[in-house]
Design an enzyme around this catalytic site. Structure first.
Site, mmCIF file in Angstrom:
data_model
loop_
_atom_site.group_PDB
_atom_site.id
_atom_site.type_symbol
_atom_site.label_atom_id
_atom_site.label_comp_id
_atom_site.label_asym_id
_atom_site.label_seq_id
_atom_site.Cartn_x
_atom_site.Cartn_y
_atom_site.Cartn_z
ATOM 1 C CG MET A 133 -3.972 -62.912 45.224
ATOM 2 S SD MET A 133 -5.495 -62.876 45.607
ATOM 3 C CE MET A 133 -6.714 -63.729 43.987
ATOM 4 C CG ASN A 134 1.618 -63.126 42.096
ATOM 5 O OD1 ASN A 134 1.569 -61.942 42.223
ATOM 6 N ND2 ASN A 134 2.559 -63.834 42.577
ATOM 7 C CG ASP A 135 2.785 -67.529 42.981
ATOM 8 O OD1 ASP A 135 2.150 -66.963 41.954
ATOM 9 O OD2 ASP A 135 3.772 -68.011 43.201
ATOM 10 N NE ARG A 188 10.945 -68.796 40.791
ATOM 11 C CZ ARG A 188 11.513 -68.581 39.492
ATOM 12 N NH1 ARG A 188 13.037 -67.963 39.610
ATOM 13 N NH2 ARG A 188 11.298 -69.196 38.150
ATOM 14 C CD GLU A 203 7.578 -70.155 39.108
ATOM 15 O OE1 GLU A 203 8.345 -69.226 39.426
ATOM 16 O OE2 GLU A 203 7.042 -69.762 37.875
ATOM 17 C CG ASP A 208 9.524 -69.703 35.234
ATOM 18 O OD1 ASP A 208 8.189 -69.330 34.721
ATOM 19 O OD2 ASP A 208 10.411 -68.924 35.450
#
Length: 661
Positions: free
Chosen positions: A143-145, A268, A323, A356
């Site tokens: 899982m990330n964001d 993005r 981002e 980033d």
């Protein structure tokens, strides 16, 4: 079934320098050249354009070849019946799909190894202990964001970046879970999967906008079959469904392409929209030009056609790719949160970007000009990317939303792993979300926000332990009689001996948490604080502490630090010292709150002015061997400490019981 009348099927107005391949499927809707010219807006800051990063065909092969994607996984976490899922070992294999890297817009995971064989001989007990008990995480895999959080019909919804196939990044899908209280969660079926040409390489990060009439708009980034980042629109199929189970991708997606001057992999993470005085909605999207981080501005009336504005919301040279940009108002007088569209007297705006280049979340307070759609920082020396961070530990890709039910702004953040990918593959999961935090303006300092765990987490408090006015002389260590120390909520305050402090004329004026020796480095006025996840012989320990530096002018500066250097005997884990200075006003005691949940320690100083999230992986200080200590490693000052701690029950995280409907 609700229909979205503001979403007519029509040609799109694309301000784009990207054109799909001639051999693309007929389902694609290419830009109308004439209409595209209408909305082509030069970005004034752009004097030169970086070419898109070369995408290796080998990477594409690895990503799409299912045979390569079969990576050895030896899971040790428990299943729903409490049974150990780890039955047998497998010989190490080369890792399949590589982590999402610079070529796809996101940096590699720390401590990446070439094979699935870990350098430390982790046991099942060690790895099972690492799984958290009251932080949100899926039942397995990567899982990330956090994505598109919102409140709808009595339920909090959390969407998140998820790999349904492995404990490493890939095949990014939107996971979905709901909660009544932000603590106990029910897992739902996937909200969106990478099944269209415009998101076939990943349904990436996005944001929800709740319109005044209750309709929900979801904008998200898709990674196309050409590895181009585009913005897409989705909305609930049935707005009357409190679970929001089904989502419709707009048939004419994408609704935004990378504009002229912006790289195809540098576009993005659209924000939640806010409405201007002209009745048009605004969103901002992160990008970069050379090494300048920028926030592009768009207007729309229907969330289908977009006008790229001439000006940027903001730009900061030297900060690299922005981002997961977040932009929202905070009240300078009240204690409630504000809807994203609120502006006017008594309001400041927070601009936050996830950088980033260094994988940290930075924010700044400033003023938003709604006429010119420009944001100006209050203090240019504390601008986005060069000043304040949301969290000085392992915390990234954060996202806020306005909770209209309780009139508060809530903050989610991704807490990644800092062990090896091979260890993640063994345990079968990677990453958790932070405990949601409330965000308010710090009216006392006027220079920062305050972050604090949502009150709902206190519902997990059980057995308590309290000790008041404990004198900690220089070099002292005091154990706290807490029987189970893996799940704790700790509140502590410290008073420094005033006479000794006044008698100190200079003390480590150039101190810095990250460059220090951690809690082992002794100074006149610090460190002092709490040791968590420590064993009796102190072969493993994680100190969270204050350190006071004093200049020759008599001015003092207080630091708040978390030391992971001795947190584990394992060699393949992060052992940095995190931290920063924290404002302490006249008459204030030094205070901290720690949420300890197995391999996570979330630390809040001075009511949330400075926050640190640590990932720690002890091998000995686990289960009943975990201890808590007060300590004072200063050489020249005594400290008086008071502590109240609660053992924390486990939250409920389980699949939604559809069979009971």
């Amino acid at each position: 079934m609700d229909t979205y009348h503001f979403l007519p099927s029509r040609d799109l107005e694309h301000a784009s320098s990207y054109t799909p391949r001639p051999d693309s499927p007929e389902t694609r809707h290419e830009p109308d050249p004439d209409r595209s010219k209408t909305n082509r807006r030069p970005i004034k800051i752009v004097s030169s354009v970086l070419l898109s990063t070369l995408i290796l065909s080998f990477v594409i092969f690895l990503l799409v070849n299912p045979n390569v994607q079969q990576v050895v996984r030896k899971k040790v976490s428990k299943n729903s019946n409490g049974e150990d899922r780890n039955k047998a070992s497998k010989s190490p294999e080369m890792l399949g799909p590589p982590s999402r890297g610079v070529s796809q817009g996101v940096s590699e995971k720390s401590f990446r190894q070439a094979t699935a064989e870990p350098s430390y001989p982790w046991t099942n007990d060690m790895l099972s202990w690492q799984r958290t008990s009251f932080h949100f995480q899926p039942q397995e895999n990567w899982m990330n964001d956090p994505n598109g959080p919102l409140f709808h019909m009595g339920w909090y919804h959390l969407f998140y970046q998820y790999n349904p196939d492995s404990a490493i990044w890939g095949n990014i899908t939107w996971g979905h879970a709901i909660s009544r209280d932000l603590i106990n969660w029910l897992h739902l079926p996937f909200a969106m999967q990478p099944d269209q040409w415009y998101d076939i390489n990943g349904v990436w990060t996005g944001s929800a906008t709740v319109l005044p009439d209750g309709k929900i708009v979801m904008l998200y980034t898709g990674d196309t079959d050409d590895l181009v980042q585009v913005q897409n629109l989705a909305y609930p199929a049935n707005l009357s469904d409190p679970l929001l189970l089904d989502w419709i991708k707009y048939p004419d997606n994408p609704v935004m392409f990378p504009p002229p001057g912006i790289g195809s992999t540098d576009f993005r993470d659209p924000t939640t929209a806010w409405i201007g005085r002209d009745g048009k909605w605004r969103i901002t999207i992160g990008s970069k030009v050379n090494k300048t981080g920028i926030s592009l501005m768009y207007k729309t009336t229907d969330f289908i056609t977009y006008e790229l504005l001439d000006n940027l919301l903001h730009a900061v040279p030297g900060t690299g790719m922005w981002e997961c940009v977040d932009f929202y108002p905070v009240s300078v007088t009240g204690s409630n949160g504000l809807d994203t569209s609120v502006n006017g007297p008594g309001v400041k705006h927070v601009l936050k970007s996830s950088l980033d280049d260094d994988r940290h979340d930075y924010y700044a307070l400033g003023t938003y000009d709604p006429i010119n759609d420009k944001w100006t920082p209050d203090n240019p020396e504390l601008d986005v990317g060069i000043g304040l961070r949301l969290d000085y530990g392992k915390y990234y890709a954060s996202k806020t939303f306005y909770d209209q039910d309780k009139e508060r702004r809530l903050l989610w953040g991704w807490i990644g792993e800092t062990d090896s990918e091979s260890a993640d593959l063994l345990k079968g999961w990677a990453s958790v979300q932070s405990i949601p935090r409330t965000v308010v303006f710090d009216k006392k300092t006027g220079t920062n926000i305050l972050q604090w765990p949502v009150k709902e987490v206190e519902s997990l408090r059980s057995r308590s332990y309290e000790i008041d006015d404990v004198e900690l002389k220089p070099g002292s260590l005091v154990p706290l009689k807490i029987s189970s120390a893996a799940q704790l909520d700790i509140v502590a305050s410290f008073e420094v001996d005033e006479e000794a402090f006044k008698g100190t004329y200079e003390a480590d004026a150039s101190y810095n948490c990250t460059a220090s020796e951690g809690a082992a480095g002794r100074g006149i006025l610090g460190p002092f604080g709490i040791l968590v996840l420590a064993d009796d012989p102190l072969s493993e320990l994680t100190p969270v502490y204050f350190y006071i530096a004093k200049g020759v002018d008599g001015n003092a500066k207080t630091y708040f630090c978390a030391d992971q250097s001795r947190s584990s005997t394992a060699s393949d884990v992060d052992k940095e010292v995190y931290g920063s200075d924290v404002p302490v006003l006249h008459g204030e005691s030094l205070s901290m709150r720690l949420l300890v949940d197995h391999s996570i320690v979330e630390s809040f100083a001075q009511g949330g002015r400075t926050v640190i999230t640590s990932r720690v992986y002890p091998t000995r200080a686990i289960y009943s061997a975990a201890r808590v200590f007060l300590f004072n490693n200063a050489t020249g000052v005594s400290v008086t400490a008071s502590v109240k701690a609660w053992q924390m029950a486990s939250a409920t995280l389980k699949p939604f019981p559809f069979d009971q409907l």
